[in-house]
Design an enzyme around this catalytic site. Sequence first.
Site, mmCIF file in Angstrom:
data_model
loop_
_atom_site.group_PDB
_atom_site.id
_atom_site.type_symbol
_atom_site.label_atom_id
_atom_site.label_comp_id
_atom_site.label_asym_id
_atom_site.label_seq_id
_atom_site.Cartn_x
_atom_site.Cartn_y
_atom_site.Cartn_z
ATOM 1 N N THR A 125 -100.674 0.511 -40.730
ATOM 2 C CA THR A 125 -101.730 -0.425 -40.952
ATOM 3 C C THR A 125 -101.298 -1.511 -41.478
ATOM 4 O O THR A 125 -100.254 -1.733 -42.326
ATOM 5 C CB THR A 125 -102.813 0.260 -41.871
ATOM 6 O OG1 THR A 125 -103.443 -0.896 -42.033
ATOM 7 C CG2 THR A 125 -102.316 0.786 -43.060
ATOM 8 N N ASP A 126 -101.765 -2.822 -40.972
ATOM 9 C CA ASP A 126 -101.314 -4.010 -41.586
ATOM 10 C C ASP A 126 -101.780 -4.186 -42.955
ATOM 11 O O ASP A 126 -101.088 -5.248 -43.548
ATOM 12 C CB ASP A 126 -102.282 -5.388 -40.653
ATOM 13 C CG ASP A 126 -103.792 -5.015 -40.726
ATOM 14 O OD1 ASP A 126 -104.261 -3.959 -41.306
ATOM 15 O OD2 ASP A 126 -104.547 -5.841 -40.378
ATOM 16 N N GLU A 127 -102.777 -3.423 -43.679
ATOM 17 C CA GLU A 127 -103.115 -3.452 -44.912
ATOM 18 C C GLU A 127 -101.765 -3.341 -46.003
ATOM 19 O O GLU A 127 -102.082 -3.791 -46.945
ATOM 20 C CB GLU A 127 -104.047 -2.363 -45.297
ATOM 21 C CG GLU A 127 -105.295 -2.723 -44.452
ATOM 22 C CD GLU A 127 -106.528 -2.004 -44.728
ATOM 23 O OE1 GLU A 127 -106.915 -1.667 -45.833
ATOM 24 O OE2 GLU A 127 -107.440 -2.001 -43.828
ATOM 25 N N TYR A 150 -105.734 2.776 -50.932
ATOM 26 C CA TYR A 150 -105.400 3.309 -49.292
ATOM 27 C C TYR A 150 -104.032 2.850 -48.932
ATOM 28 O O TYR A 150 -103.288 3.668 -48.494
ATOM 29 C CB TYR A 150 -106.574 3.077 -48.447
ATOM 30 C CG TYR A 150 -106.230 3.010 -47.073
ATOM 31 C CD1 TYR A 150 -105.848 4.007 -46.332
ATOM 32 C CD2 TYR A 150 -106.187 1.811 -46.256
ATOM 33 C CE1 TYR A 150 -105.753 4.114 -44.925
ATOM 34 C CE2 TYR A 150 -105.943 1.606 -44.940
ATOM 35 C CZ TYR A 150 -105.593 2.881 -44.480
ATOM 36 O OH TYR A 150 -105.210 2.880 -43.004
ATOM 37 N N LYS A 154 -100.390 4.165 -47.766
ATOM 38 C CA LYS A 154 -99.911 4.243 -46.364
ATOM 39 C C LYS A 154 -98.404 3.688 -46.625
ATOM 40 O O LYS A 154 -97.587 4.100 -46.098
ATOM 41 C CB LYS A 154 -100.674 3.208 -45.702
ATOM 42 C CG LYS A 154 -102.165 4.117 -45.171
ATOM 43 C CD LYS A 154 -101.847 5.348 -44.340
ATOM 44 C CE LYS A 154 -101.397 4.803 -42.813
ATOM 45 N NZ LYS A 154 -101.482 6.091 -42.064
HETATM 46 P P1 NAD Z 1 -110.029 8.901 -39.198
HETATM 47 O O1 NAD Z 1 -110.398 9.129 -40.480
HETATM 48 O O2 NAD Z 1 -111.007 8.607 -38.185
HETATM 49 O O3 NAD Z 1 -109.122 10.386 -38.955
HETATM 50 C C1 NAD Z 1 -108.114 10.886 -39.502
HETATM 51 C C2 NAD Z 1 -107.961 12.224 -38.987
HETATM 52 O O4 NAD Z 1 -107.192 12.907 -39.731
HETATM 53 C C3 NAD Z 1 -109.305 13.186 -39.137
HETATM 54 O O5 NAD Z 1 -109.489 14.041 -37.994
HETATM 55 C C4 NAD Z 1 -108.822 13.943 -40.225
HETATM 56 O O6 NAD Z 1 -109.715 15.372 -40.123
HETATM 57 C C5 NAD Z 1 -107.442 14.381 -40.033
HETATM 58 N N1 NAD Z 1 -106.954 14.577 -41.542
HETATM 59 C C6 NAD Z 1 -106.919 14.168 -42.763
HETATM 60 N N2 NAD Z 1 -106.477 14.494 -43.696
HETATM 61 C C7 NAD Z 1 -105.655 15.407 -43.038
HETATM 62 C C8 NAD Z 1 -104.620 16.679 -43.427
HETATM 63 N N3 NAD Z 1 -104.127 16.594 -44.679
HETATM 64 N N4 NAD Z 1 -104.089 17.380 -42.482
HETATM 65 C C9 NAD Z 1 -104.477 17.386 -41.078
HETATM 66 N N5 NAD Z 1 -105.113 16.520 -40.765
HETATM 67 C C10 NAD Z 1 -105.960 15.597 -41.566
HETATM 68 O O7 NAD Z 1 -109.063 7.761 -39.221
HETATM 69 P P2 NAD Z 1 -108.391 6.644 -37.953
HETATM 70 O O8 NAD Z 1 -109.473 5.542 -38.139
HETATM 71 O O9 NAD Z 1 -108.720 7.496 -36.665
HETATM 72 O O10 NAD Z 1 -107.100 6.319 -38.374
HETATM 73 C C11 NAD Z 1 -106.180 7.093 -37.883
HETATM 74 C C12 NAD Z 1 -104.691 6.662 -38.362
HETATM 75 O O11 NAD Z 1 -104.375 5.215 -37.983
HETATM 76 C C13 NAD Z 1 -104.377 6.800 -39.862
HETATM 77 O O12 NAD Z 1 -103.090 6.960 -40.355
HETATM 78 C C14 NAD Z 1 -104.913 5.272 -40.359
HETATM 79 O O13 NAD Z 1 -103.989 4.835 -41.475
HETATM 80 C C15 NAD Z 1 -103.966 4.459 -39.334
HETATM 81 N N6 NAD Z 1 -104.746 3.142 -38.979
HETATM 82 C C16 NAD Z 1 -106.086 3.124 -38.791
HETATM 83 C C17 NAD Z 1 -106.684 1.789 -38.429
HETATM 84 C C18 NAD Z 1 -108.115 1.579 -38.319
HETATM 85 O O14 NAD Z 1 -108.637 0.487 -38.154
HETATM 86 N N7 NAD Z 1 -109.043 2.547 -38.517
HETATM 87 C C19 NAD Z 1 -105.914 0.628 -38.463
HETATM 88 C C20 NAD Z 1 -104.629 0.736 -38.458
HETATM 89 C C21 NAD Z 1 -104.087 2.050 -38.677
HETATM 90 P P1 TYD Z 2 -113.681 -1.703 -43.183
HETATM 91 O O1 TYD Z 2 -114.244 -1.269 -41.839
HETATM 92 O O2 TYD Z 2 -113.897 -0.702 -44.205
HETATM 93 O O3 TYD Z 2 -112.039 -1.838 -42.865
HETATM 94 P P2 TYD Z 2 -110.897 -2.140 -43.840
HETATM 95 O O4 TYD Z 2 -111.617 -2.367 -45.290
HETATM 96 O O5 TYD Z 2 -109.711 -1.434 -43.786
HETATM 97 O O6 TYD Z 2 -110.358 -3.895 -43.273
HETATM 98 O O7 TYD Z 2 -114.170 -2.960 -43.649
HETATM 99 C C1 TYD Z 2 -113.868 -4.312 -42.696
HETATM 100 C C2 TYD Z 2 -114.648 -5.347 -43.296
HETATM 101 O O8 TYD Z 2 -115.842 -5.351 -43.462
HETATM 102 C C3 TYD Z 2 -113.774 -5.431 -44.688
HETATM 103 O O9 TYD Z 2 -113.721 -6.791 -45.124
HETATM 104 C C4 TYD Z 2 -114.884 -4.784 -45.599
HETATM 105 C C5 TYD Z 2 -116.249 -5.361 -45.154
HETATM 106 N N1 TYD Z 2 -117.422 -4.128 -45.199
HETATM 107 C C6 TYD Z 2 -118.459 -4.635 -45.523
HETATM 108 O O10 TYD Z 2 -118.902 -6.005 -45.577
HETATM 109 N N2 TYD Z 2 -119.620 -3.978 -45.741
HETATM 110 C C7 TYD Z 2 -119.610 -2.564 -45.493
HETATM 111 O O11 TYD Z 2 -120.353 -1.841 -45.733
HETATM 112 C C8 TYD Z 2 -118.266 -2.153 -44.925
HETATM 113 C C9 TYD Z 2 -117.808 -0.586 -44.570
HETATM 114 C C10 TYD Z 2 -117.102 -2.982 -44.750
#
Ligand code: NAD
Ligand code: TYD
Length: 340
Positions: A125-127, A150, A154
Site C-alpha cells: 500500500t501507499d500508506e 496498519y 504492512k
Molecule cells: P479486505 O479486508 O477486503 O480482505 C482481506 C481478506 O484477507 C479477507 O477475505 C480476509 O478473510 C482475508 N484474511 C485476513 N486474515 C487472514 C489470514 N490470517 N489468513 C487468511 N486470510 C486472511 O482487504 P482488501 O481491501 O481487499 O485488501 C487486500 C490487500 O490489498 C491487503 O493486503 C491490503 O493491505 C492491500 N491494499 C488495499 C488497499 C485498499 O484500498 N483497500 C489499497 C492498497 C493495498
Molecule cells: P479509509 O477508507 O478508511 O482508507 P484509508 O484510511 O486507508 O485511506 O479512509 C479514507 C479517508 O476517509 C481517510 O482520510 C479517512 C476518511 N474517513 C472518514 O472521514 N470517515 C469515515 O467514516 C471513514 C471510514 C474514513
Amino acid sequence: MNLLVTGGAGFIGSSYVRLARRQRPDALVVNVDALTYAGNLENLRDLEGDSKHLFVRADIRDGAKMLELLRTHAIDAIVHFAAESHVDRSILSAEPFLDTNVVGTLRLLEAARAAGVRRFLQVSTDEVYGSLGPEGAFEETTPVSPRSPYSASKTAADHFVMAFHHTHGMDTVITRCSNNYGPFQFPEKLIPLMILNAFEGKPLPVYGDGLYVRDWIHVEDHCEAVDLVLERGTTGEVYNVGAENERPNMDVVRTILRLTGRDESLIRHVPDRPGHDRRYAMNARKVREQLGWRPRHNFDQGLADTVAWYRANPAWADRIRSGAYRDYYETQYASRLAAT
Ligand code: NAD
Ligand code: TYD
C-alpha cells in the site's frame, strides 16, 4: 502458471481471482482465505462451478498447511492479498495486524521458499510511505515512514519480503497501491460506508475537517497492474500503482450525496482519526512506462457505477450489516456522532 492467491474472498482479492481466471483459462487458482469478518464467499459467487478455482478456508499463519497446498497443487506463484486492512480497526486493536500482516506474511514466505515457488508477489500500500504535504507524490524511492499500526504492519511485511529476496535469493515483487473503490468493498471503508448511510438517510461521519486527500483507483485497474507486475515485473523491485486521481474526502462525500439524491444536511464532522495521514498521492510512472499499464476507469463514472452496484445488491450489504458489523459501527461511531 498455477497460482495461490491469499485473501481471495476479500474486496480486492476476489476481483483479482476473477481476473486471473479470465487471463489464464487453463491454470489453477488456489484461493486461500481464513474468512475473517472481511472475507465473504458471496464475493465469488460467479465462480461457482469453475473447476479451476479451488477455494480453501485456511489461515496464512498455518505454515504447514500453506506448504502442503503449494506442493499438492504445484504452485508456480503466490499473489498475497490476505491482510487485516482497515486503519481504524488497527487503532482499536493492533495485535491482529501484527499476527496476520507480519507473522502471516513471514510464514507464507517460509512455505514458498521450502516449496520452491517461482515468484512471490506482495500486495502492499501507499500508506507505507507515510503522509504528504500539499505538494509532490510518493515514488518507489521515497523512504518508508508508516504512521498507523496498519501501515507499520504492512511496512514490516514488505521488509520481510525484501529480506527473503536479498538473503535467500527468492524472486519477489511488491506492488504499492493507493486507495481502491468498487463493488464488494466492505462497508467500513470511506466510500461504501458513505454510500450505504446515504441510502438510508443516516449521518455521514466525516473525520475532522474532511480535507484529507486520497488518490482513488478502481479495484479492477489495481488488479490489472498486479497481474502485469506478476508476469513482467523485475525481480526484487517495487511498483507504485495509482490512477492520478486525488480528491479531498469532502468532494467524494458530496459526490456520493449527489449520486444518492441526498443533501448535505447528512454530513457530520466528527472527532478526527488519531494520527490521520493528511494526503496520499502516487507517482506510478514506473508501472506505466516499464510495463505499459494504464487505468481504464474514470473516477466519476466508476463512482457512479459503484453507487449503482450497492443499490442493486442490497442483500449483500444487509447480510454484512446484520452481524458483528453493528458492534464495530457502534464502537467506532456512536460516541463520535454523539459529540457532534
Ligand atoms: P479486505 O479486508 O477486503 O480482505 C482481506 C481478506 O484477507 C479477507 O477475505 C480476509 O478473510 C482475508 N484474511 C485476513 N486474515 C487472514 C489470514 N490470517 N489468513 C487468511 N486470510 C486472511 O482487504 P482488501 O481491501 O481487499 O485488501 C487486500 C490487500 O490489498 C491487503 O493486503 C491490503 O493491505 C492491500 N491494499 C488495499 C488497499 C485498499 O484500498 N483497500 C489499497 C492498497 C493495498
Ligand atoms: P479509509 O477508507 O478508511 O482508507 P484509508 O484510511 O486507508 O485511506 O479512509 C479514507 C479517508 O476517509 C481517510 O482520510 C479517512 C476518511 N474517513 C472518514 O472521514 N470517515 C469515515 O467514516 C471513514 C471510514 C474514513
